[in-house]
Design an enzyme around this catalytic site. Structure first.
Site, PDB file in Angstrom:
ATOM      1  N   GLY A  34       0.801  -1.214   0.000  1.00  0.00           N
ATOM      2  CA  GLY A  34       0.000   0.000   0.000  1.00  0.00           C
ATOM      3  C   GLY A  34       0.836   1.266   0.000  1.00  0.00           C
ATOM      4  N   ARG A  58      -0.680  -9.958  -0.099  1.00  0.00           N
ATOM      5  CA  ARG A  58      -1.510 -10.785  -0.978  1.00  0.00           C
ATOM      6  C   ARG A  58      -0.932 -10.873  -2.386  1.00  0.00           C
ATOM      7  NH1 ARG A  58      -7.203  -8.124   0.885  1.00  0.00           N
ATOM      8  NH2 ARG A  58      -5.837  -6.310   0.930  1.00  0.00           N
ATOM      9  N   ARG A  59       0.054 -10.014  -2.660  1.00  0.00           N
ATOM     10  CA  ARG A  59       0.734 -10.086  -3.952  1.00  0.00           C
ATOM     11  C   ARG A  59       2.190  -9.684  -3.761  1.00  0.00           C
ATOM     12  NH1 ARG A  59      -2.152  -5.235  -4.127  1.00  0.00           N
ATOM     13  NH2 ARG A  59      -0.908  -3.390  -4.669  1.00  0.00           N
ATOM     14  N   LEU A  93      -2.542  -1.780   6.887  1.00  0.00           N
ATOM     15  CA  LEU A  93      -3.709  -2.104   6.082  1.00  0.00           C
ATOM     16  C   LEU A  93      -4.711  -0.955   6.081  1.00  0.00           C
ATOM     17  CD1 LEU A  93      -4.358  -5.800   7.167  1.00  0.00           C
ATOM     18  CD2 LEU A  93      -3.438  -5.008   4.986  1.00  0.00           C
ATOM     19  N   TYR A 145     -16.529   5.793   8.502  1.00  0.00           N
ATOM     20  CA  TYR A 145     -15.072   5.612   8.435  1.00  0.00           C
ATOM     21  C   TYR A 145     -14.430   5.824   9.803  1.00  0.00           C
ATOM     22  CZ  TYR A 145     -10.200   6.465   7.119  1.00  0.00           C
ATOM     23  OH  TYR A 145      -8.826   6.409   7.036  1.00  0.00           O
ATOM     24  N   LYS A 149     -12.599   3.000  12.438  1.00  0.00           N
ATOM     25  CA  LYS A 149     -11.242   3.205  12.950  1.00  0.00           C
ATOM     26  C   LYS A 149     -11.239   3.249  14.482  1.00  0.00           C
ATOM     27  CE  LYS A 149      -8.780   3.593   9.136  1.00  0.00           C
ATOM     28  NZ  LYS A 149      -7.722   2.607   8.813  1.00  0.00           N
ATOM     29  N   LEU A 172      -3.525  12.550   4.214  1.00  0.00           N
ATOM     30  CA  LEU A 172      -2.234  12.092   3.703  1.00  0.00           C
ATOM     31  C   LEU A 172      -2.071  12.521   2.257  1.00  0.00           C
ATOM     32  CD1 LEU A 172      -2.166   8.484   5.221  1.00  0.00           C
ATOM     33  CD2 LEU A 172      -0.767  10.432   5.904  1.00  0.00           C
ATOM     34  N   ARG A 180      -7.402  10.132  -7.499  1.00  0.00           N
ATOM     35  CA  ARG A 180      -8.600  10.309  -6.673  1.00  0.00           C
ATOM     36  C   ARG A 180      -8.916  11.794  -6.675  1.00  0.00           C
ATOM     37  NH1 ARG A 180      -7.089   6.810  -1.235  1.00  0.00           N
ATOM     38  NH2 ARG A 180      -6.759   4.785  -2.222  1.00  0.00           N
TER      39      ARG A 180
END
Length: 273
Positions: A34, A58-59, A93, A145, A149, A172, A180
């Site tokens: 990430g 995962r990759r 994550l 959200y 958290k 961030l 985005r």
């Protein structure tokens, strides 16, 4: 008769080297592919404090380093044996509603996985878990959200981990590798606002992804040893490299005083050689 170990002896050097090696750390990073995780992995690998960095993803990742070990694993199938013995576990994550598509998937990534991984870390004997949350997190928040958290933070505290550090950054900024519109617009606004946010308003400044990654590494190594630590915007922004006493920068008034800095010039004889 008592034997004395002098500083120049071979035995002293051997013991000193062993002691230094014993102080070195090992780390596990989850979420290394990430935005923040990728910066953090590089920071840990290039630091002197960490001798080994293991990631669970995962990759695969393109970044390679002699210290780095990569395990490809579906987080739904993660077991205690998949975690190496380590000093610190960094959980980076996080997803967005756009990627998750449903609230259930979002909660799975931002709440269930961090809780599951922290629980496995505790069983594995890992002493310090560090996790990224967000500013305004509260399990009582009216916003989904922030509520998720906050729920994650509370559940992690309830696990009674040996040590837990939670990072709550503001907006961030940085290249996420994807466009985005809303975040780009906000970044542009904060580029103008950040210099104006001073004094008590500094805590509202946006934070670069690289700075957050450095702060996480910094407080893992140099932070206090409280059982639970919560780092908000100001300590994240103020995290700076620690300069050793023998590495102090040359004061500006001495920097350009060439008469006192003859050591930086080569003697004429050496140039001719």
């Amino acid at each position: 008769m008592t034997a004395r170990i002098t500083k120049g002896s071979d035995l002293y050097l051997l013991l000193d080297g062993w002691h230094s090696e014993m102080e070195k750390r090992t780390a596990i990073v989850v979420g290394a592919t990430g935005f923040i995780g990728s910066f953090l992995v590089k920071q840990l690998c290039e630091s002197e404090e960490y001798v080994a960095v293991s990631i669970i993803a995962r990759r695969d990742i393109t970044y390679k380093h002699p210290k780095l070990d990569v395990t490809i694993k579906d987080f739904d199938m993660l077991e205690e044996k998949d975690l190496e013995i380590a000093d610190d576990l960094f959980c980076c994550l996080g997803t967005t509603m756009k990627k998750a598509k449903t609230k259930e998937n979002f909660e799975k990534v931002d709440f269930m996985y961090p809780l599951q991984i922290a629980s496995l870390a505790k069983k594995r004997g890992i002493q310090h878990v560090l996790v990224i949350s967000a500013a305004g997190s509260s399990k009582k928040s009216p916003f989904f959200y922030s509520r998720i958290k906050g729920k994650m933070e509370q559940e992690l505290m309830d696990l009674n981990l040996p040590q837990l550090s939670i990072f709550r950054p503001t907006l961030l900024t940085g290249d996420r590798g994807e466009f985005r519109f809303g975040e780009r617009l906000a970044e542009g606004v904060f580029q103008l606002l950040n210099p104006l946010l001073i004094g008590p308003f500094k805590r509202f400044r946006s934070i670069e992804g690289k700075q957050l990654a450095f702060a996480i590494y910094h407080y893992a190594v140099h932070g206090n040893k409280n059982k639970v630590n919560i780092y908000k915007a100001l300590p994240i922004l103020e995290a700076k490299p620690i300069i050793e006493e023998d590495e102090q920068p040359i004061p500006r008034e001495e920097l350009f005083n060439w008469e006192n800095r003859k050591d930086i010039f080569l003697e004429k004889e050496k140039i001719e050689d």
